[in-house]
Structure formats: structure tokens, C-alpha cells
Design a protein around this motif. Structure first.
Motif, PDB file in Angstrom:
ATOM      1  N   MET A 114     -43.179  -9.053 -43.509  1.00 34.97           N
ATOM      2  CA  MET A 114     -43.314 -10.451 -43.930  1.00 34.97           C
ATOM      3  C   MET A 114     -42.011 -11.018 -44.459  1.00 34.97           C
ATOM      4  O   MET A 114     -41.843 -12.232 -44.561  1.00 34.97           O
ATOM      5  CB  MET A 114     -44.407 -10.567 -45.003  1.00 34.97           C
ATOM      6  N   LEU A 115     -41.059 -10.148 -44.801  1.00 34.23           N
ATOM      7  CA  LEU A 115     -39.783 -10.590 -45.362  1.00 34.23           C
ATOM      8  C   LEU A 115     -38.811 -11.099 -44.302  1.00 34.23           C
ATOM      9  O   LEU A 115     -37.865 -11.819 -44.627  1.00 34.23           O
ATOM     10  CB  LEU A 115     -39.117  -9.436 -46.122  1.00 34.23           C
ATOM     11  N   ASP A 116     -39.030 -10.713 -43.047  1.00 37.78           N
ATOM     12  CA  ASP A 116     -38.078 -11.047 -41.988  1.00 37.78           C
ATOM     13  C   ASP A 116     -38.836 -11.256 -40.684  1.00 37.78           C
ATOM     14  O   ASP A 116     -39.241 -10.295 -40.032  1.00 37.78           O
ATOM     15  CB  ASP A 116     -37.050  -9.924 -41.837  1.00 37.78           C
ATOM     16  N   LEU A 117     -39.019 -12.518 -40.322  1.00 40.00           N
ATOM     17  CA  LEU A 117     -39.770 -12.864 -39.114  1.00 40.00           C
ATOM     18  C   LEU A 117     -38.824 -13.304 -37.999  1.00 40.00           C
ATOM     19  O   LEU A 117     -39.119 -14.229 -37.247  1.00 40.00           O
ATOM     20  CB  LEU A 117     -40.777 -13.976 -39.430  1.00 40.00           C
ATOM     21  N   HIS A 118     -37.691 -12.619 -37.880  1.00 39.66           N
ATOM     22  CA  HIS A 118     -36.674 -13.020 -36.909  1.00 39.66           C
ATOM     23  C   HIS A 118     -37.219 -13.039 -35.478  1.00 39.66           C
ATOM     24  O   HIS A 118     -36.670 -13.718 -34.609  1.00 39.66           O
ATOM     25  CB  HIS A 118     -35.479 -12.065 -36.975  1.00 39.66           C
ATOM     26  N   PHE A 119     -38.281 -12.304 -35.219  1.00 34.72           N
ATOM     27  CA  PHE A 119     -38.878 -12.219 -33.887  1.00 34.72           C
ATOM     28  C   PHE A 119     -39.773 -13.420 -33.575  1.00 34.72           C
ATOM     29  O   PHE A 119     -40.346 -13.511 -32.489  1.00 34.72           O
ATOM     30  CB  PHE A 119     -39.687 -10.918 -33.763  1.00 34.72           C
ATOM     31  N   LEU A 120     -39.896 -14.353 -34.533  1.00 35.15           N
ATOM     32  CA  LEU A 120     -40.679 -15.568 -34.327  1.00 35.15           C
ATOM     33  C   LEU A 120     -39.753 -16.790 -34.391  1.00 35.15           C
ATOM     34  O   LEU A 120     -38.902 -16.874 -35.272  1.00 35.15           O
ATOM     35  CB  LEU A 120     -41.782 -15.702 -35.381  1.00 35.15           C
ATOM     36  N   ALA A 121     -39.941 -17.723 -33.492  1.00 37.17           N
ATOM     37  CA  ALA A 121     -39.067 -18.896 -33.408  1.00 37.17           C
ATOM     38  C   ALA A 121     -39.398 -19.920 -34.490  1.00 37.17           C
ATOM     39  O   ALA A 121     -40.503 -19.941 -35.040  1.00 37.17           O
ATOM     40  CB  ALA A 121     -39.197 -19.540 -32.024  1.00 37.17           C
ATOM     41  N   ASP A 122     -38.424 -20.767 -34.802  1.00 34.64           N
ATOM     42  CA  ASP A 122     -38.635 -21.858 -35.754  1.00 34.64           C
ATOM     43  C   ASP A 122     -39.767 -22.773 -35.281  1.00 34.64           C
ATOM     44  O   ASP A 122     -39.937 -23.017 -34.081  1.00 34.64           O
ATOM     45  CB  ASP A 122     -37.366 -22.714 -35.876  1.00 34.64           C
TER      46      ASP A 122
END
Length: 260
Positions: A114-122
């Protein structure tokens, strides 16, 4: 100690042990949801108010954040939402996939923090559902910031959080019927537990917990850009001594606002 790795293993073990929060919903609840009766929980005993959701969930893009276990995700998918479930525990995600297969549902599962959702786009999602889970990370401001980033403008974040008051008491003494103030807030297992106890946690795959301030929990959402629009409290349903004195869980509904 690697917090994320430890808690990933801990929740895998909770699934193996059949802990309540890892038990998938029944077919009956899924059928109710298909018929418009949406029944999910962010905390222990109180159902999320129906008016916190739009009248129709069909086509709504929903992120169930740190929300594996075959509970919130499948219910919302059954109601017609396009659901993505992100969780640290692979076995928790397996529970979601089992329900989806059992009841003919479509959802996406991703193992991640939950701290890093880099795999999800803005600006991808219309809504985020985040049950009580941020006690398992040592910082929570990144959780709110990432939630804001991946939500569309006017998107909704509904979150269950723990009242930090829960962590000031000695849990072993409470089990004996004594409320003994022992710890400060913010609370951290890593600061309070002895090296021997931490070694025991590691060996037995027990989850590490952290008690965050209400300022980080509530003002943290506001600072990230959310406006709080809903609030309620809950407790352990009589399973803890503290239930006789105060509610120990909080749920908030917040809206992403780009400009005031």
C-alpha cells in the motif's frame, strides 16, 4: 527486521490458520450483492453505509487496497464494479481468486504494498476501499498520497483506521482484566519489543503492528488533498475489555478535490 516481508509472511500464515479476517464471504452475500444489496466492512462489526457508494456500481473502477481475503473485492465485483485488489499477502489474494472462480466473478489481483503503487497509473480509479490495515506499516502518509494519485478527480476513498488509544495499554494485562497504560503514541512493535520477542515474532511469523497518531490518520488524508465527508466509529464487538469504555476503530469517507 524487514517489515513488509514479515507481514506478508504473517498474513499468509493467518490464511493457513483460518483467522477471521482471511475468511471469504459466502455465496449468499455475493448473491445479495448481485441484487443490489452491497454489504462490506472496513472495521469489525459495522457495515459501510450504502450511501457512501453511488446508487449503481456498474462500471465503477474500484481499488481494494490492502484488502485481500475474499471479502470486499468479490462483493463489489458482484455489484458490477471493475475491481482491482492489491495486497501484500499472496495467500490473501488467493482467497479473492477462489471466490471469483466459485461465483463467476471477474476481478484483478496484484501482490504489492500500500506504500508504493507504482504499478498503477495516475487517476485510474473512481473509488478506493481500504479496510483497517495500515497498522501493519510503519508510516502511513505515503498511503494517503498514493491513494490520492491513483484516484480520479472527485474520486472517493473510504478507509478503516485504528484509534491509537488501543496501543497505549499493555495487551497482556488487558487479557487479565487490567487496563494498564504502558506505551506512547505513535506506537511501534520494533521500539517496544525486546530482541528476544522480535526473534520469536520472526520465527512464528507474527505480524508487526504500529499505532499511528490521529493527526497522521485524519490530517494526513486532508494534507494529501482529500476532503472528509463521512465518519463513524466501531469496536471489537465486545471481544476486548476496551469495548466497555471507548470505540477503537474509525471509518472515514473522503473525496479527492484538485481545486477548492
Amino acid at each position: 527486521m524487514d517489515i513488509l516481508n514479515q507481514n506478508s509472511m504473517a498474513w499468509d500464515k493467518k490464511v493457513e490458520d483460518g483467522v477471521t479476517y482471511t475468511m471469504p464471504v459466502s455465496k449468499e452475500i455475493i448473491e445479495k450483492s448481485k441484487n443490489g444489496e452491497v454489504e462490506i466492512y472496513l472495521t469489525t462489526t459495522k457495515r459501510v453505509p450504502r450511501h457512501w457508494f453511488p446508487e449503481s456500481l456498474h462500471g465503477l473502477k474500484v481499488l481494494c487496497l490492502a484488502s485481500g481475503g475474499g471479502q470486499q473485492g468479490p462483493v463489489l465485483a458482484a455489484a458490477g464494479a471493475d475491481v482491482t485488489v492489491v495486497d501484500l499477502s499472496e495467500k490473501q489474494l488467493e482467497q479473492d481468486r477462489k471466490v471469483a472462480k466459485r461465483d463467476g466473478l471477474k476481478l484483478t489481483t496484484i501482490q504489492g504494498s500500500m506504500l508504493d503503487l507504482h504499478f498503477l497509473a495516475d487517476e485510474t480509479f473512481d473509488m478506493i476501499v481500504h479496510p483497517v490495515s495500515n497498522v501493519f506499516v510503519d508510516v502511513i502518509l505515503p498511503v494517503w498520497q498514493e491513494a490520492y494519485r491513483v484516484l480520479k478527480n472527485n474520486g472517493v476513498l473510504i478507509a478503516g483506521i485504528t484509534n491509537p488509544l488501543l496501543y497505549i495499554f499493555d495487551e497482556e494485562e488487558e487479557d487479565k482484566g487490567n487496563l494498564v497504560v504502558r506505551h506512547k503514541i505513535p506506537y511501534s512493535d520494533l521500539e517496544v519489543l525486546s530482541d528476544e520477542k522480535l526473534a520469536e515474532y520472526r520465527a512464528t511469523k507474527r505480524a508487526l503492528e504500529f499505532g499511528h497518531t490521529l493527526e497522521d490518520q485524519i490530517q494526513g488524508q486532508i494534507d494529501a488533498g482529500f476532503v472528509i465527508t463521512g465518519f463513524y466509529e466501531d469496536d471489537f464487538g465486545g471481544r476486548r475489555m476496551l469495548d466497555n469504555y471507548i470505540k477503537t476503530f474509525i471509518a472515514t469517507r473522503a473525496v479527492k478535490i484538485k481545486e477548492f
